[in-house]
Write an enzyme that holds these catalytic residues in place. Structure first.
Site, PDB file in Angstrom:
ATOM      1  N   PHE A   1      44.745  43.235  39.034  1.00 15.86           N
ATOM      2  CA  PHE A   1      43.340  43.207  39.443  1.00 15.86           C
ATOM      3  C   PHE A   1      42.651  44.514  39.082  1.00 15.86           C
ATOM      4  CE2 PHE A   1      45.846  40.833  42.551  1.00 15.86           C
ATOM      5  CZ  PHE A   1      45.152  39.652  42.727  1.00 15.86           C
ATOM      6  N   ASP A   2      41.411  44.416  38.638  1.00 14.31           N
ATOM      7  CA  ASP A   2      40.523  45.569  38.626  1.00 14.31           C
ATOM      8  C   ASP A   2      40.090  45.812  40.074  1.00 14.31           C
ATOM      9  OD1 ASP A   2      38.823  47.589  37.657  1.00 14.31           O
ATOM     10  OD2 ASP A   2      37.141  46.184  37.559  1.00 14.31           O
TER      11      ASP A   2
END
Length: 304
Positions: free
Chosen positions: A161-162
């Site tokens: 995930f960012d």
């Protein structure tokens, strides 16, 4: 007793994300709905090839085969097909042995409204408009980009995930966009002990984390990673936010603006979620990527 999804990780997926429906979609775009319907029925016994999200779905569903994860993952098909033309999709699901038993066939309309009805934690699609509708309704969603597929030799599901505008709100990204890096860094230092608000993927990460806790650490079939352009000193607020949420990420990469692709390959990501279209396109050269059209960067692109 009524059936419930309590305690389950629920993922909704469009038929075009699960399977390669390029040929039939071209018929629809070039010749219209009636020709598309005829084509699907004529080819309903032809098995569809896997789509961009197929490997991810396989790994998700394989968790149900483990004792600690039995019955803990539900994948639901959402399709613009009618049930008649969608028979080809279900025939292909049966061919690959995917335990997907629930579906919504919307008969040409967008199926996004059924994400909330099923209580899905995540919606994956190739239709960006449907994805935006789901995000606007408060659910995690991403547009799957065509690209490289890592062929992992193990059964571990790896999701990356960012941070800002994905796991976290875009409150800090707004400062970066308006004031630049120096203003962003100063704000994060000043707010280091103030937790960030949750972004659209926080509920999905929470459900994923709850599933992880069902397994002993050495046996867990899921690994998660934060892959962010942040660097020190802006890392502290992220660490404290996750601590406040009582969520563990297995790996955290603070890259200070370095390209993410090689790091995602090194992690072995089955999918990477980012709000920046450019980051997703770059990452898709190495791993499957899901664009999350949320936050200030995407509002600017849409002219809002």
């Amino acid at each position: 007793m009524p059936v419930t999804f309590d305690g389950k990780l629920v993922v909704a997926i469009s038929s075009r994300a699960l399977f390669n429906l390029g040929d039939s979609h071209r018929v629809y775009m070039e010749e219209g709905l009636e020709a598309f319907q005829d084509y699907q029925i004529e080819h309903e016994d032809d098995v569809l090839s896997p789509g961009d999200a197929f490997p991810l779905v396989q790994k998700l569903l394989a968790i149900n085969d483990l004792e600690e994860g039995r019955g803990r993952v539900e994948v639901i098909l959402l399709s613009r097909n009618s049930s008649d033309t969608g028979l080809r999709v279900f025939n292909s699901i049966e061919h690959y042995g995917l335990p997907i038993i629930r579906a919504a066939f919307a008969g040409g309309a967008s199926p996004h409204r059924y994400v909330s009805a099923f209580g899905a934690h995540l919606f994956l699609s190739t239709d960006a408009d449907d994805v935006r509708e789901v995000l606007n309704a408060g659910y995690a969603a991403a547009t799957i980009l065509s690209g490289a597929q890592l062929q992992q030799q193990d059964d571990v599901l790896r999701i990356a995930f960012d941070g800002d505008a994905v796991l976290f709100s875009d409150e800090s990204e707004q400062i970066f966009q308006s004031g630049g890096l120096a203003a962003f860094t100063e704000n994060e230092k000043r707010s280091a002990r103030t937790p960030l608000s949750g972004g659209p993927f926080k509920p999905f990460l929470t459900a994923l984390h709850q599933l992880q806790t069902s397994f002993a650490p050495e046996r867990c079939p899921i690994r998660t990673a934060l892959v962010t352009a942040r660097s020190a000193p802006a890392h502290e607020r992220v660490v404290r936010t996750l601590r406040e949420w009582n969520i563990r990420l297995d790996e955290s990469l603070f890259l200070g603006g370095l390209p993410k692709g090689e790091f995602l390959r090194a992690f072995g990501a089955d999918v990477f979620f980012d709000d920046q279209q450019g980051h997703c396109e770059s990452a898709s050269e190495h791993v499957a990527a899901g664009h999350v059209p949320h936050g200030i960067a995407n509002r600017k692109k849409q002219g809002g």
